[in-house]
Every structure is written in C-alpha cells, then in structure tokens.
Design a protein around this motif. Sequence first.
Motif, PDB file in Angstrom:
ATOM      1  N   LEU A 133       0.787  -1.101  -0.089  1.00  9.39           N
ATOM      2  CA  LEU A 133       0.012   0.088  -0.063  1.00  9.39           C
ATOM      3  C   LEU A 133       0.725   1.350  -0.005  1.00  9.39           C
ATOM      4  N   PRO A 134       0.533   2.310  -0.558  1.00 11.60           N
ATOM      5  CA  PRO A 134       1.181   3.566  -0.411  1.00 11.60           C
ATOM      6  C   PRO A 134       1.318   4.054   0.987  1.00 11.60           C
ATOM      7  N   ARG A 135       2.451   4.866   1.264  1.00 14.72           N
ATOM      8  CA  ARG A 135       2.679   5.123   2.496  1.00 14.72           C
ATOM      9  C   ARG A 135       1.667   6.196   2.981  1.00 14.72           C
ATOM     10  N   ARG A 136       1.427   7.134   1.939  1.00 16.33           N
ATOM     11  CA  ARG A 136       0.149   8.115   2.164  1.00 16.33           C
ATOM     12  C   ARG A 136      -0.418   8.292   1.019  1.00 16.33           C
ATOM     13  N   GLY A 137      -1.706   8.791   1.337  1.00 16.98           N
ATOM     14  CA  GLY A 137      -2.696   9.108   0.188  1.00 16.98           C
ATOM     15  C   GLY A 137      -2.356  10.376  -0.456  1.00 16.98           C
ATOM     16  N   LYS A 138      -2.811  10.358  -1.567  1.00 13.37           N
ATOM     17  CA  LYS A 138      -2.647  11.498  -2.547  1.00 13.37           C
ATOM     18  C   LYS A 138      -4.076  12.418  -2.642  1.00 13.37           C
ATOM     19  N   SER A 139      -4.159  13.523  -2.360  1.00 13.34           N
ATOM     20  CA  SER A 139      -5.393  14.379  -2.509  1.00 13.34           C
ATOM     21  C   SER A 139      -5.760  14.698  -3.854  1.00 13.34           C
ATOM     22  N   PHE A 140      -6.924  14.892  -3.779  1.00 15.22           N
ATOM     23  CA  PHE A 140      -7.663  15.002  -5.187  1.00 15.22           C
ATOM     24  C   PHE A 140      -7.283  16.670  -5.616  1.00 15.22           C
ATOM     25  N   ALA A 141      -6.714  17.517  -4.704  1.00 14.18           N
ATOM     26  CA  ALA A 141      -6.255  18.753  -5.116  1.00 14.18           C
ATOM     27  C   ALA A 141      -4.771  18.317  -5.750  1.00 14.18           C
ATOM     28  N   ALA A 142      -4.122  17.887  -5.250  1.00 13.07           N
ATOM     29  CA  ALA A 142      -2.806  17.373  -5.620  1.00 13.07           C
ATOM     30  C   ALA A 142      -2.882  16.845  -7.151  1.00 13.07           C
ATOM     31  N   LYS A 143      -3.689  15.872  -7.353  1.00 13.10           N
ATOM     32  CA  LYS A 143      -4.138  15.440  -8.687  1.00 13.10           C
ATOM     33  C   LYS A 143      -4.229  16.449  -9.699  1.00 13.10           C
ATOM     34  N   LEU A 144      -5.197  17.362  -9.290  1.00 11.22           N
ATOM     35  CA  LEU A 144      -5.627  18.622 -10.084  1.00 11.22           C
ATOM     36  C   LEU A 144      -4.518  19.503 -10.522  1.00 11.22           C
TER      37      LEU A 144
END
Length: 126
Positions: free
Chosen positions: A90-101
């Motif tokens: 599993l990834p160590r931390r999640g990626k936010s939607f804002a970061a994806k944008l």
Amino acid sequence: MGSPKSRSALERLGHDVRNARLRRGVAVADLAARAGTSASTVARLEKGDPGVGIGTLADVLVAMGLVERLADLLDTRKDDLGLALAAEQLPRRGKSFAAKLRRQETQGHKAQQDETDVVDPDGAAF
C-alpha cells in the motif's frame, strides 16, 4: 505423486468426508448416487486419492449439505500472510484530489508551451 504434506492433507480430508457420511448414516452407494458419481469414486475420495477431481468433492459436499465449507476453504480474509504482503504494498500516504488537479494543470501547461508557434527570423510560423 504430490508432496507428503499434500498427501497427508488429502488423507485427512478423506477421513473427514467418511466421518461426515457415517454420522449422517448414509451408505457409500447412496452418497454416490446423490452426488452423481460411482461408489468406487466416493471410496477413493474417502481414502484421500489425489486423482479424485475437485468437482466430485464439491458434488459429495452438496449431497451432504456441506458445500459452504468448500467455499470457505481459502477465505482470503483469513490469509494472514497474503494480507500482510498486501499491506506492505500500500502507498505510505494518500494523494489528495487537489494534488492530482495541480499535477494535471502543470502537465497541461507544459503541453501548451510545447504547442506554441515558433517564429523564425524571416517571420514564417511553423
């Protein structure tokens, strides 16, 4: 054929099938008829013969009302090693939607820069 561990497990399985049949008071021939197989195949299953197909085992379990036990045989929710290995991936931390944008906007901005017209000294655009 097969490892000693698998042979032992099949023998235990066959012994358990036999015990379940005997507890129900069902003869080998009757169980075979209900399962759509031969009495000799049921006898081989009860001896742990690795040549008996898993479909035959399933039919015998259906005839005895134990087919749900087959479905639970390899319950992945109880697979401690598999769950631990999956957790490591599993990834160590999640990626936010804002970061994806932001990443998409940055990539779009770079693509626009690459598409701008290049003008040569003579004034011709490419």
